[in-house]
Design a protein around this motif. Structure first.
Motif, short mmCIF file in Angstrom:
data_model
loop_
_atom_site.label_atom_id
_atom_site.label_comp_id
_atom_site.label_asym_id
_atom_site.label_seq_id
_atom_site.Cartn_x
_atom_site.Cartn_y
_atom_site.Cartn_z
N THR A 462 -32.97 42.07 17.01
CA THR A 462 -33.41 40.92 17.79
C THR A 462 -34.60 41.24 18.67
O THR A 462 -35.22 40.33 19.24
CB THR A 462 -32.26 40.41 18.68
N ALA A 463 -34.94 42.51 18.82
CA ALA A 463 -36.07 42.94 19.64
C ALA A 463 -36.62 44.23 19.04
O ALA A 463 -35.96 44.89 18.24
CB ALA A 463 -35.61 43.17 21.08
N PRO A 464 -37.86 44.63 19.40
CA PRO A 464 -38.47 45.82 18.83
C PRO A 464 -37.92 47.11 19.42
O PRO A 464 -38.62 47.89 20.08
CB PRO A 464 -39.96 45.64 19.15
N ALA A 465 -36.65 47.37 19.18
CA ALA A 465 -35.99 48.58 19.67
C ALA A 465 -34.79 48.86 18.80
O ALA A 465 -34.06 47.95 18.40
CB ALA A 465 -35.56 48.41 21.13
N SER A 466 -34.57 50.15 18.51
CA SER A 466 -33.47 50.51 17.61
C SER A 466 -32.11 50.24 18.22
O SER A 466 -31.11 50.15 17.49
CB SER A 466 -33.59 51.99 17.23
N ASP A 467 -32.03 50.12 19.56
CA ASP A 467 -30.75 49.84 20.19
C ASP A 467 -30.56 48.36 20.47
O ASP A 467 -29.54 47.95 21.05
CB ASP A 467 -30.59 50.64 21.48
N ALA A 468 -31.50 47.53 20.04
CA ALA A 468 -31.34 46.08 20.20
C ALA A 468 -30.30 45.58 19.21
O ALA A 468 -30.14 46.14 18.12
CB ALA A 468 -32.68 45.38 19.97
N PRO A 469 -29.58 44.52 19.57
CA PRO A 469 -28.58 43.98 18.62
C PRO A 469 -29.22 43.56 17.31
O PRO A 469 -30.41 43.22 17.26
CB PRO A 469 -28.00 42.77 19.37
N LEU A 470 -28.43 43.58 16.25
CA LEU A 470 -28.90 43.07 14.97
C LEU A 470 -28.94 41.55 15.01
O LEU A 470 -28.19 40.91 15.76
CB LEU A 470 -27.97 43.54 13.85
N VAL A 471 -29.82 40.96 14.19
CA VAL A 471 -29.92 39.51 14.18
C VAL A 471 -28.63 38.88 13.65
O VAL A 471 -27.85 39.53 12.95
CB VAL A 471 -31.13 39.05 13.33
N LYS A 472 -28.43 37.62 13.97
CA LYS A 472 -27.21 36.92 13.60
C LYS A 472 -27.40 36.13 12.31
O LYS A 472 -28.50 35.69 11.99
CB LYS A 472 -26.79 35.96 14.72
N ASP A 473 -26.30 35.95 11.60
CA ASP A 473 -26.26 35.08 10.43
C ASP A 473 -25.16 34.06 10.68
O ASP A 473 -23.96 34.36 10.55
CB ASP A 473 -25.97 35.90 9.16
N VAL A 474 -25.55 32.83 11.05
CA VAL A 474 -24.56 31.83 11.42
C VAL A 474 -23.74 31.35 10.23
O VAL A 474 -22.67 30.75 10.41
CB VAL A 474 -25.23 30.62 12.11
N GLY A 475 -24.23 31.62 9.02
CA GLY A 475 -23.43 31.27 7.85
C GLY A 475 -22.28 32.24 7.65
O GLY A 475 -21.17 31.84 7.32
N LEU A 476 -22.54 33.54 7.88
CA LEU A 476 -21.50 34.55 7.75
C LEU A 476 -20.58 34.57 8.97
O LEU A 476 -19.38 34.84 8.85
CB LEU A 476 -22.12 35.94 7.58
N ARG A 477 -21.13 34.28 10.15
CA ARG A 477 -20.36 34.33 11.39
C ARG A 477 -20.64 33.07 12.20
O ARG A 477 -21.48 33.08 13.11
CB ARG A 477 -20.70 35.59 12.19
N PRO A 478 -19.95 31.98 11.90
CA PRO A 478 -20.18 30.71 12.61
C PRO A 478 -19.97 30.82 14.12
O PRO A 478 -20.50 30.02 14.88
CB PRO A 478 -19.16 29.76 11.97
N GLY A 479 -19.19 31.81 14.55
CA GLY A 479 -18.95 31.98 15.97
C GLY A 479 -20.09 32.61 16.73
O GLY A 479 -20.03 32.73 17.96
N GLY A 480 -21.14 33.02 16.02
CA GLY A 480 -22.31 33.57 16.68
C GLY A 480 -22.27 35.05 16.94
O GLY A 480 -23.11 35.59 17.68
N GLN A 481 -21.34 35.79 16.32
CA GLN A 481 -21.26 37.23 16.54
C GLN A 481 -22.46 37.93 15.88
O GLN A 481 -23.06 37.43 14.92
CB GLN A 481 -19.96 37.79 15.96
N ASP A 482 -22.78 39.12 16.41
CA ASP A 482 -23.86 39.92 15.84
C ASP A 482 -23.49 40.43 14.46
O ASP A 482 -22.30 40.62 14.14
CB ASP A 482 -24.17 41.13 16.74
N SER A 483 -24.50 40.69 13.65
CA SER A 483 -24.27 41.37 12.38
C SER A 483 -23.90 42.82 12.65
O SER A 483 -24.06 43.33 13.76
CB SER A 483 -25.53 41.29 11.52
N THR A 484 -23.43 43.51 11.61
CA THR A 484 -22.94 44.88 11.77
C THR A 484 -23.64 45.82 10.79
O THR A 484 -24.42 45.39 9.95
CB THR A 484 -21.42 44.94 11.51
N ASP A 485 -23.31 47.10 10.89
CA ASP A 485 -23.85 48.09 9.95
C ASP A 485 -22.90 48.29 8.76
O ASP A 485 -23.05 49.26 8.01
CB ASP A 485 -24.13 49.43 10.65
N GLY A 486 -21.97 47.39 8.56
CA GLY A 486 -21.08 47.47 7.42
C GLY A 486 -21.84 47.42 6.11
O GLY A 486 -22.82 46.67 5.97
N VAL A 487 -21.41 48.20 5.13
CA VAL A 487 -22.15 48.32 3.89
C VAL A 487 -22.18 47.00 3.12
O VAL A 487 -23.08 46.78 2.30
CB VAL A 487 -21.56 49.47 3.03
#
Length: 635
Positions: A462-487
């Motif tokens: 979400t920002a130019p930094a490696s520790d910034a949260p990953l962008v969201k996918d409202v289709g995969l997570r309608p509740g607005g949670q962050d994406s993950t590093d899951g394979v």
């Protein structure tokens, strides 16, 4: 997803911090093994290149349990999981105009049923006296095991251990473990093509390996006469002459009132165009894969490709529509290629033999149907969109972040290279596969790190930094949670070859427009993860604050007038194309719907509308937008 591999398999390799051998150690290991087992060095190097391109993959297994530079297979150690289309929550047919078609349950193979080609490490251990673990973990030991197998094959054919590479054609063919003559000899021909052309590369572990070209080498193909293999039935298979292909048909059969399988009869390309090729992996052994596709109550795809030797089987004629991608619009306009793989989800790595035959098949199909050779037409199953909002979370994630799209497109003759200057308005994702090793979790157990491995995908923040949260996918997570590093989490992932419009550049970071938001990825000049590109971009028309996004390009209601075909809903996805944002155009096409809900084909019909759509790269998956809602501009 269920665990696919017992933990020792992924943890058996050396740790990421282990001391690396000198860069010439692997070349010396090839020379030593060739001398010990009296195999010509060029033969040993050529076979290994066709298996792994000399990579060791850090001790991680391939899609079929193959280890090391020689791809010695130890699939008996694997814990197989349900095959690719056995998820009862998925409808591979992807047509909500009729009842969902689940793949259903499938029996998993017993270890005792695994064929020899999935147990070559056991044979290598017996020949060399080396422990199984050492053959898996040590590249030098693995090369010794491969040399021992080649020498044993030469003896079994009653041939001397000659120093002339031309005399080893039969042994190379046998090394493939193919069960038919055409596949074994095609494999051997590929090995000798490698030897004639020569190869040189730095492996994934930093090893410099070279095979000098021997352009005058002519193998003695008569040496394959004693293989005693079956003759595969090519039948009506539609394949290029450069691959070994057989016809194993999928059944078109009615087995209940209104229920039938496992594909639909069509008349492509006369009735509708073939615009896409979809790359899958099977999550099943070859034998299980063939049983499934011949079951009328299962689902279907056009081609299966075997890992060990690249053998191809065709199941559905290209004119017909297979049920494979989970999106009826894509299914009706695509060809599905299933690649054998069953150990992890997604799989760790794929053999060079399978990459090469797959690329030849794709080139043949692309030329035959005029399909553009790019990443918006050559799709992974993980790039196919859900048809409606409810389907998004159930879409598949294969072939996953370990499929080497860069190498695949090099084999297709379309490498991803810069096509614009440093201030271009678009980029093509292109990390250096071997050295690019983002952390993934969940290959074996949820939350646990996967074995370090090269990857063609980059993370989006979400920002130019490696520790910034990953962008969201409202289709995969309608509740607005962050994406993950899951394979298997594709919510914040851009894959090699995909093109995106640039939103901003800041130092070593580049932002792209992705799922309606700015998505940042690390893109340093010294080690770029993308190259600059030119092309067409789309953006909402002036005055429009937002534009609906679709998972399929169905015709407008007026197109159904005068027919008995029910009007199909044009349902927007939960995403929006917002004013000021830009996305790379893939194609323009009229709205189209193939009506085929019955076994009786007399009522089948293609409905084609006047309203056009653009296919475009929206997130990790492609999407569609009405042409009337956007304007197109140059990047």
């Amino acid at each position: 997803m269920s665990a696919a591999l017992v933990l020792p398999l992924l943890s058996a390799g050396p740790s990421a911090t282990a001391e690396q051998p000198a860069s010439g150690a692997l070349q010396r290991a090839f020379a030593a093994a060739a001398a010990e087992y009296r195999v010509p060095p060029s033969v040993l190097l050529g076979v290994s290149y066709l298996q792994s391109r000399w990579d060791a993959h850090g001790g991680a297994p391939s899609v079929t349990g193959g280890y090391g530079p020689m791809h010695l297979t130890d699939a008996a150690a694997a814990l197989a999981r349900a095959p690719h289309h056995s998820d009862t929550g998925e409808d591979p047919r992807g047509d909500d105009a009729r009842a969902a078609r689940s793949g259903g349950e499938a029996e998993l193979p017993e270890v005792s049923e695994l064929p020899y080609r999935l147990k070559t490490l056991e044979r290598a251990a017996a020949l060399t006296g080396l422990p199984d673990a050492e053959l898996r973990q040590s590249p030098a030991a693995n090369v010794r095991g491969g040399a021992a197998l080649l020498a044993a094959a030469q003896r079994q054919l009653g041939q001397p251990l000659s120093s002339d590479p031309a005399d080893w054609y039969g042994a190379v063919a046998r090394f493939s473990a193919a069960d038919d003559t055409a596949t074994a000899t095609t494999y051997a021909d590929d090995v000798y093509d490698v030897i004639r052309a020569g190869e040189r590369r730095t492996t994934d572990s930093g090893q410099d390996v070279s095979l000098p070209a021997d352009p005058a080498l002519v193998p003695d193909r008569a040496r394959a006469a004693g293989l005693g293999l079956r003759t595969a039935d090519a039948g009506p298979a539609e394949c290029p002459k450069t691959v070994a292909c057989e016809w194993i048909p999928a059944p078109y059969k009615e087995f209940g009132e209104g229920d039938y399988g496992n594909h639909d009869k069509g008349d492509r390309p006369a009735s509708q165009g073939i615009d896409y090729i979809v790359v899958h992996d099977t999550e099943a052994t070859w034998e299980t894969t063939l049983k499934l596709v011949q079951n009328p109550e299962y689902v279907s795809w056009q081609y299966s490709l075997r890992s060990s030797d690249g053998h191809i089987a065709q199941h559905v004629p290209l004119k017909d529509v297979a049920w494979h991608a989970g999106n009826w619009y894509i299914n009706s306009k695509s060809v599905g290629l299933e690649h054998e793989g069953f150990l992890t989800s997604p799989d760790a790595w794929y053999t060079e033999a399978m990459y090469r035959t797959s690329a030849r098949l794709v080139k043949y199909l692309a030329k035959r149907y005029g399909i553009p050779v790019d990443r918006q037409h050559i799709l992974g199953h993980d790039n196919v969109p859900g048809t409606v909002t409810a389907n998004i979370r159930g879409m598949h994630t294969d072939p996953g972040p370990y499929w080497d799209w860069a190498h695949y497109f090099e084999l297709l003759g379309r490498p991803f290279t810069p096509t614009a200057g440093p201030d271009s308005g678009a980029v093509t994702i292109r990390p250096e596969y071997d050295g690019h090793r983002p952390l993934y979790t969940g290959c074996v157990k949820a939350g646990e790190p996967c074995a370090p491995h090269g990857s063609g995908a980059v993370r989006l923040h979400t920002a130019p930094a490696s520790d910034a949260p990953l962008v969201k996918d409202v289709g995969l997570r309608p509740g607005g949670q962050d994406s993950t590093d899951g394979v298997n989490d594709t919510g914040a992932r851009a894959s090699t070859g995909q093109q995106y419009a640039v939103a901003e550049r800041r130092g070593e970071w580049t932002a792209i427009w992705y799922l309606g938001q700015k998505a940042w990825f690390h893109n340093p000049r010294s080690r770029p993860t993308a190259v600059n590109a030119r092309g067409l971009l789309l953006t909402p028309k002036d005055g429009a604050a937002e534009v609906p996004v679709y998972g399929r390009a169905y015709p407008e209601a007026a197109a159904y007038a005068g027919t008995s075909v029910p009007v199909q809903a044009i349902s927007p996805l939960p995403y929006k194309l917002l004013a000021g944002q830009r996305y790379v155009v893939g194609d323009r096409a009229p709205g189209e719907y193939f009506f085929a809900p019955t076994f009786d084909t007399s009522g089948h019909r293609v409905i084609r509308g006047k309203e056009a759509y653009y296919e475009f790269q929206f997130g990790h998956r492609v999407a569609y937008v009405r042409a009337a809602n956007v304007r197109v501009l140059a990047s």
